[in-house]
Design an enzyme around this catalytic site. Structure first.
Site, PDB file in Angstrom:
ATOM      1  CE  LYS A 111       4.594  -2.486  -5.969  1.00  0.00           C
ATOM      2  NZ  LYS A 111       3.158  -2.589  -6.316  1.00  0.00           N
TER       3      LYS A 111
ATOM      4  CG  ASP B 275       3.085   1.651  -8.238  1.00  0.00           C
ATOM      5  OD1 ASP B 275       3.969   0.982  -8.774  1.00  0.00           O
ATOM      6  OD2 ASP B 275       1.885   1.577  -8.583  1.00  0.00           O
TER       7      ASP B 275
ATOM      8  CG  PHE C  79      -1.398  -5.429  -5.333  1.00  0.00           C
ATOM      9  CD1 PHE C  79      -1.453  -4.110  -5.761  1.00  0.00           C
ATOM     10  CD2 PHE C  79      -2.094  -5.801  -4.191  1.00  0.00           C
ATOM     11  CE1 PHE C  79      -2.198  -3.164  -5.050  1.00  0.00           C
ATOM     12  CE2 PHE C  79      -2.834  -4.859  -3.477  1.00  0.00           C
ATOM     13  CZ  PHE C  79      -2.892  -3.542  -3.923  1.00  0.00           C
TER      14      PHE C  79
ATOM     15  NE  ARG D 150      -5.779  -0.783   5.735  1.00  0.00           N
ATOM     16  CZ  ARG D 150      -5.378  -0.036   4.705  1.00  0.00           C
ATOM     17  NH1 ARG D 150      -4.087   0.080   4.461  1.00  0.00           N
ATOM     18  NH2 ARG D 150      -6.250   0.576   3.941  1.00  0.00           N
TER      19      ARG D 150
ATOM     20  CE  LYS E 103      -8.565   3.579   6.061  1.00  0.00           C
ATOM     21  NZ  LYS E 103      -9.600   2.499   6.061  1.00  0.00           N
TER      22      LYS E 103
ATOM     23  CG  ASP F  58       1.823   2.383   1.703  1.00  0.00           C
ATOM     24  OD1 ASP F  58       2.113   3.310   0.927  1.00  0.00           O
ATOM     25  OD2 ASP F  58       0.690   1.874   1.734  1.00  0.00           O
TER      26      ASP F  58
HETATM   27  P1  5GP Z   1       1.794   5.995  -6.477  1.00  0.00           P
HETATM   28  O1  5GP Z   1       1.092   7.313  -6.421  1.00  0.00           O
HETATM   29  O2  5GP Z   1       3.256   6.074  -6.144  1.00  0.00           O
HETATM   30  O3  5GP Z   1       1.559   5.279  -7.758  1.00  0.00           O
HETATM   31  O4  5GP Z   1       1.038   5.073  -5.471  1.00  0.00           O
HETATM   32  C1  5GP Z   1       1.440   4.799  -4.231  1.00  0.00           C
HETATM   33  C2  5GP Z   1       0.278   4.214  -3.466  1.00  0.00           C
HETATM   34  O5  5GP Z   1      -0.345   3.146  -4.205  1.00  0.00           O
HETATM   35  C3  5GP Z   1       0.786   3.589  -2.204  1.00  0.00           C
HETATM   36  O6  5GP Z   1       0.725   4.512  -1.158  1.00  0.00           O
HETATM   37  C4  5GP Z   1      -0.174   2.447  -1.999  1.00  0.00           C
HETATM   38  O7  5GP Z   1      -1.287   2.922  -1.279  1.00  0.00           O
HETATM   39  C5  5GP Z   1      -0.633   2.056  -3.371  1.00  0.00           C
HETATM   40  N1  5GP Z   1       0.106   0.875  -3.839  1.00  0.00           N
HETATM   41  C6  5GP Z   1       1.015   0.806  -4.834  1.00  0.00           C
HETATM   42  N2  5GP Z   1       1.492  -0.436  -4.971  1.00  0.00           N
HETATM   43  C7  5GP Z   1       0.863  -1.183  -4.031  1.00  0.00           C
HETATM   44  C8  5GP Z   1       0.950  -2.564  -3.646  1.00  0.00           C
HETATM   45  O8  5GP Z   1       1.698  -3.395  -4.183  1.00  0.00           O
HETATM   46  N3  5GP Z   1       0.148  -2.945  -2.597  1.00  0.00           N
HETATM   47  C9  5GP Z   1      -0.686  -2.092  -1.953  1.00  0.00           C
HETATM   48  N4  5GP Z   1      -1.418  -2.584  -0.949  1.00  0.00           N
HETATM   49  N5  5GP Z   1      -0.783  -0.786  -2.285  1.00  0.00           N
HETATM   50  C10 5GP Z   1      -0.020  -0.338  -3.309  1.00  0.00           C
HETATM   51 MG    MG Z   2      -0.817   4.560   0.350  1.00  0.00          MG
END
Ligand code: 5GP
Ligand code: MG
Length: 188
Positions: free
Chosen positions: A132, A104, A153, A166, A44, A101
């Site tokens: 990130k 990470d 975060f 949100r 979302k 969004d």
């Molecule tokens: P990845 O698979 O790249 O580790 O994770 C990405 C997802 O983790 C993003 O789409 C998001 O939903 C969540 N995420 C990673 N860092 C943050 C953060 O600082 N805040 C929030 N709200 N979600 C995060």
């Molecule tokens: Mg996400």
């Protein structure tokens, strides 16, 4: 500011975000000029970002969404990802732009790109609000990046913590380390 016992420290203001979105959409308009684009938002968290981007695009745009589930904690995704909602538009031979969004570890966007490539799009690129970069576990690069962030975060502007925050128009660092109620997992 303090909400629900959480400390929220503003990282990017509403104006910072608007200026960045203007810049990103100009780049996208230039790169896809005269072409058709399928914009796919990852639910979302990207819903507000996507809405702000698409309203500034000048080519023909179709919009679709995916929703992915990753097993793991609320704060970090694991390598195991599944679709809970797939795309509904045929992307074969289309230029596709994924709107995410936050990238990470990179697991989520890597998985999605691998799966969508099987549907033979003409091209596939990624636009993310926040990158990130330093936390990457798999190699994947966004073509359009709103902001680079190295730690913390984030919530607001579509980003949640347990479905809260949100709706906030700016982006905040949730419980920064100096705060008494700090959330401080070892690596953030
Ligand atoms: P990845 O698979 O790249 O580790 O994770 C990405 C997802 O983790 C993003 O789409 C998001 O939903 C969540 N995420 C990673 N860092 C943050 C953060 O600082 N805040 C929030 N709200 N979600 C995060
Ligand atoms: Mg996400």
């Amino acid at each position: 500011m303090n909400m629900n016992g959480d400390e929220l420290r503003e990282v990017f203001s509403k104006t910072d975000i608007e200026e960045r979105i203007d810049g990103l959409s100009q780049e996208i308009n230039r790169d896809y000029m005269g072409r058709e684009l399928v914009v796919i938002g990852i639910l979302k968290g990207a819903f507000i970002f996507l809405a702000d981007i698409v309203r500034r695009l000048s080519m023909d745009v179709a919009v679709d969404f995916v929703r992915l589930s990753s097993y793991g904690s609320n704060m970090e995704s694991s390598g195991k990802i599944t679709f809970s909602k797939d795309i509904e538009i045929d992307i074969a031979s289309k230029d596709v732009l994924l709107i995410e969004d936050i990238i990470d570890t990179g697991y989520t966007i890597k998985y999605l790109m691998d799966v969508l490539r099987l549907k033979s799009p003409a091209s596939i690129k990624v636009c993310c609000l926040i990158d990130k970069v330093e936390r990457r576990k798999v190699e994947v690069q966004a073509h359009y990046v709103g902001f680079k962030v190295d730690r913390g975060f984030l919530v607001g502007y579509g980003l949640d913590y347990n479905e809260r925050y949100r709706h906030l128009p700016a982006i905040y660092h949730l419980n920064p380390p100096y705060s008494p109620s700090a959330y401080s997992p070892s690596d953030r």
